[in-house]
Design an enzyme around this catalytic site. Sequence first.
Site, PDB file in Angstrom:
ATOM      1  N   LYS A  60       0.718  -1.245  -0.014  1.00 39.52           N
ATOM      2  CA  LYS A  60      -0.015  -0.060   0.095  1.00 39.52           C
ATOM      3  C   LYS A  60       0.824   1.443   0.019  1.00 39.52           C
ATOM      4  O   LYS A  60       0.559   2.341  -0.590  1.00 39.52           O
ATOM      5  CB  LYS A  60      -0.825  -0.016   1.184  1.00 39.52           C
ATOM      6  CG  LYS A  60      -2.067  -1.035   1.027  1.00 39.52           C
ATOM      7  CD  LYS A  60      -3.123  -0.942   2.015  1.00 39.52           C
ATOM      8  CE  LYS A  60      -4.374  -1.785   1.804  1.00 39.52           C
ATOM      9  NZ  LYS A  60      -5.177  -1.545   2.750  1.00 39.52           N
ATOM     10  N   ASP A  96     -10.893   2.567   1.810  1.00 42.51           N
ATOM     11  CA  ASP A  96     -11.160   1.751   2.999  1.00 42.51           C
ATOM     12  C   ASP A  96     -11.955   2.941   3.918  1.00 42.51           C
ATOM     13  O   ASP A  96     -13.181   2.373   4.326  1.00 42.51           O
ATOM     14  CB  ASP A  96      -9.979   1.293   3.729  1.00 42.51           C
ATOM     15  CG  ASP A  96      -9.693  -0.141   3.157  1.00 42.51           C
ATOM     16  OD1 ASP A  96     -10.523  -0.642   2.222  1.00 42.51           O
ATOM     17  OD2 ASP A  96      -8.427  -0.582   3.361  1.00 42.51           O
TER      18      ASP A  96
HETATM   19  P1  NAP Z   1      -2.840  -3.705  10.854  1.00 44.29           P
HETATM   20  O1  NAP Z   1      -2.345  -2.512   9.863  1.00 44.29           O
HETATM   21  O2  NAP Z   1      -1.966  -4.696  11.181  1.00 44.29           O
HETATM   22  O3  NAP Z   1      -3.323  -2.946  12.170  1.00 44.29           O
HETATM   23  C1  NAP Z   1      -4.011  -3.663  13.408  1.00 44.29           C
HETATM   24  C2  NAP Z   1      -4.277  -2.629  14.493  1.00 44.29           C
HETATM   25  O4  NAP Z   1      -4.855  -3.390  15.624  1.00 44.29           O
HETATM   26  C3  NAP Z   1      -3.025  -2.061  15.188  1.00 44.29           C
HETATM   27  O5  NAP Z   1      -3.179  -0.795  15.666  1.00 44.29           O
HETATM   28  C4  NAP Z   1      -2.787  -3.192  16.153  1.00 44.29           C
HETATM   29  O6  NAP Z   1      -1.990  -2.630  17.175  1.00 44.29           O
HETATM   30  C5  NAP Z   1      -3.893  -3.430  16.743  1.00 44.29           C
HETATM   31  N1  NAP Z   1      -4.240  -4.680  17.240  1.00 44.29           N
HETATM   32  C6  NAP Z   1      -3.804  -5.997  16.773  1.00 44.29           C
HETATM   33  N2  NAP Z   1      -4.279  -6.997  17.681  1.00 44.29           N
HETATM   34  C7  NAP Z   1      -4.611  -6.468  18.725  1.00 44.29           C
HETATM   35  C8  NAP Z   1      -4.982  -6.538  20.132  1.00 44.29           C
HETATM   36  N3  NAP Z   1      -4.973  -8.186  20.351  1.00 44.29           N
HETATM   37  N4  NAP Z   1      -5.280  -5.880  21.023  1.00 44.29           N
HETATM   38  C9  NAP Z   1      -5.140  -4.580  20.822  1.00 44.29           C
HETATM   39  N5  NAP Z   1      -4.927  -4.283  19.497  1.00 44.29           N
HETATM   40  C10 NAP Z   1      -4.463  -4.886  18.490  1.00 44.29           C
HETATM   41  O7  NAP Z   1      -4.070  -4.324  10.244  1.00 44.29           O
HETATM   42  P2  NAP Z   1      -5.353  -3.545   9.295  1.00 44.29           P
HETATM   43  O8  NAP Z   1      -4.969  -3.540   7.753  1.00 44.29           O
HETATM   44  O9  NAP Z   1      -5.465  -2.167   9.954  1.00 44.29           O
HETATM   45  O10 NAP Z   1      -6.510  -4.247   9.505  1.00 44.29           O
HETATM   46  C11 NAP Z   1      -7.095  -4.652  10.872  1.00 44.29           C
HETATM   47  C12 NAP Z   1      -8.287  -5.313  10.924  1.00 44.29           C
HETATM   48  O11 NAP Z   1      -9.409  -4.550  10.029  1.00 44.29           O
HETATM   49  C13 NAP Z   1      -8.143  -6.707  10.148  1.00 44.29           C
HETATM   50  O12 NAP Z   1      -7.955  -7.405  10.952  1.00 44.29           O
HETATM   51  C14 NAP Z   1      -9.745  -6.718   9.165  1.00 44.29           C
HETATM   52  O13 NAP Z   1     -10.261  -7.560  10.054  1.00 44.29           O
HETATM   53  C15 NAP Z   1     -10.269  -5.485   9.289  1.00 44.29           C
HETATM   54  N6  NAP Z   1     -10.261  -4.791   8.148  1.00 44.29           N
HETATM   55  C16 NAP Z   1     -11.715  -4.803   7.357  1.00 44.29           C
HETATM   56  C17 NAP Z   1     -11.860  -4.288   6.132  1.00 44.29           C
HETATM   57  C18 NAP Z   1     -13.040  -4.341   5.471  1.00 44.29           C
HETATM   58  O14 NAP Z   1     -13.443  -3.918   4.240  1.00 44.29           O
HETATM   59  N7  NAP Z   1     -14.280  -4.633   6.298  1.00 44.29           N
HETATM   60  C19 NAP Z   1     -10.795  -3.743   5.465  1.00 44.29           C
HETATM   61  C20 NAP Z   1      -9.595  -3.638   6.223  1.00 44.29           C
HETATM   62  C21 NAP Z   1      -9.190  -4.056   7.162  1.00 44.29           C
HETATM   63  P3  NAP Z   1      -0.149  -2.905  17.212  1.00 44.29           P
HETATM   64  O15 NAP Z   1       0.176  -1.754  16.216  1.00 44.29           O
HETATM   65  O16 NAP Z   1       0.014  -2.402  18.551  1.00 44.29           O
HETATM   66  O17 NAP Z   1       0.118  -4.114  16.767  1.00 44.29           O
END
Ligand code: NAP
Length: 264
Positions: A60, A96
Amino acid sequence: MIGDPVRHSRSPAIHNAAFAELGLDFVYVAFPVAAGRAAAALDAVRTLGLAGLNVTMPHKEGAAAACDELTPGAAVLRSVNTVVHRDGRLLGDSTDGPGLVAALREHGVEPTGRRALVLGAGGAARAIVDALGRSGAVVTVAARRPEAGAAAAKLAPDARAVAFADLDAVVPTVDVVVNATPIGMQGEPPPFDPTVLTATQFVYDTVYHPVRTPLLAAAEARGIPHAGGLSMLVHQAALAFTHWTGRDAPLAVMAAAARTGLDP
Ligand code: NAP
């Protein structure tokens, strides 16, 4: 689409169903592209005359750097999930966040003037904070790493960051709660006591697999309006579809394609 991995993606099914519905001579395919090769893949778009791309992990940021032009949201986030090819020039967008805002509106929630709490400070959360801020919501970000939360809060006017430990006190002060962490994908409980939620609030979980996360189940059990991430998935795809084809997206067809293969 380009990414690594891409095999699990619902996007080919969603877009190909939409192309078929409108009788458009397009096809959507997923290309596994190794880390560091985003710029080469974008050059291929120009060379091969492709209409555009979706971009997912780990490309990205690399794709944003390789585009000729970025939408304001993509420029602030320095991240794109959609590339549009117009006459040899590549426009990068991040759909998004606008997809989440469109999903909230589909569920009858107008973010303008509402207080929104975003859980997480990763890629999806940052895009959502930016888009909610542009929509006129007053945003609070909760992240387990304070520095990541503070950085995400800079993306929206008047946004603030709070600690996960304070969530039980913060949740009752907002109108909309958006989970943008993976919490719930493996059945984990929400990071706050769900009994602090009230029926005037709206709960959105960006997680769409499983369809019914523990957060959504807790909201349902308490009669609190809620929705899961399938609608965001569909709306972010619809915005990309319109970029590439110039046509309104057939949302119902795309939603049906997105649901296929997911648990009921
Ligand atoms: P990412 O860049 O890896 O970010 C994940 C975030 O969640 C970070 O802030 C991380 O904190 C935090 N996190 C992870 N595990 C945690 C826990 N156990 N407790 C507290 N915080 C936690 O991932 P992303 O791309 O943003 O995606 C996140 C989620 O959004 C995905 O898993 C997906 O289910 C969802 N999503 C959905 C769509 C949709 O179209 N519906 C699109 C995109 C994403 P740290 O930085 O401290 O690890």
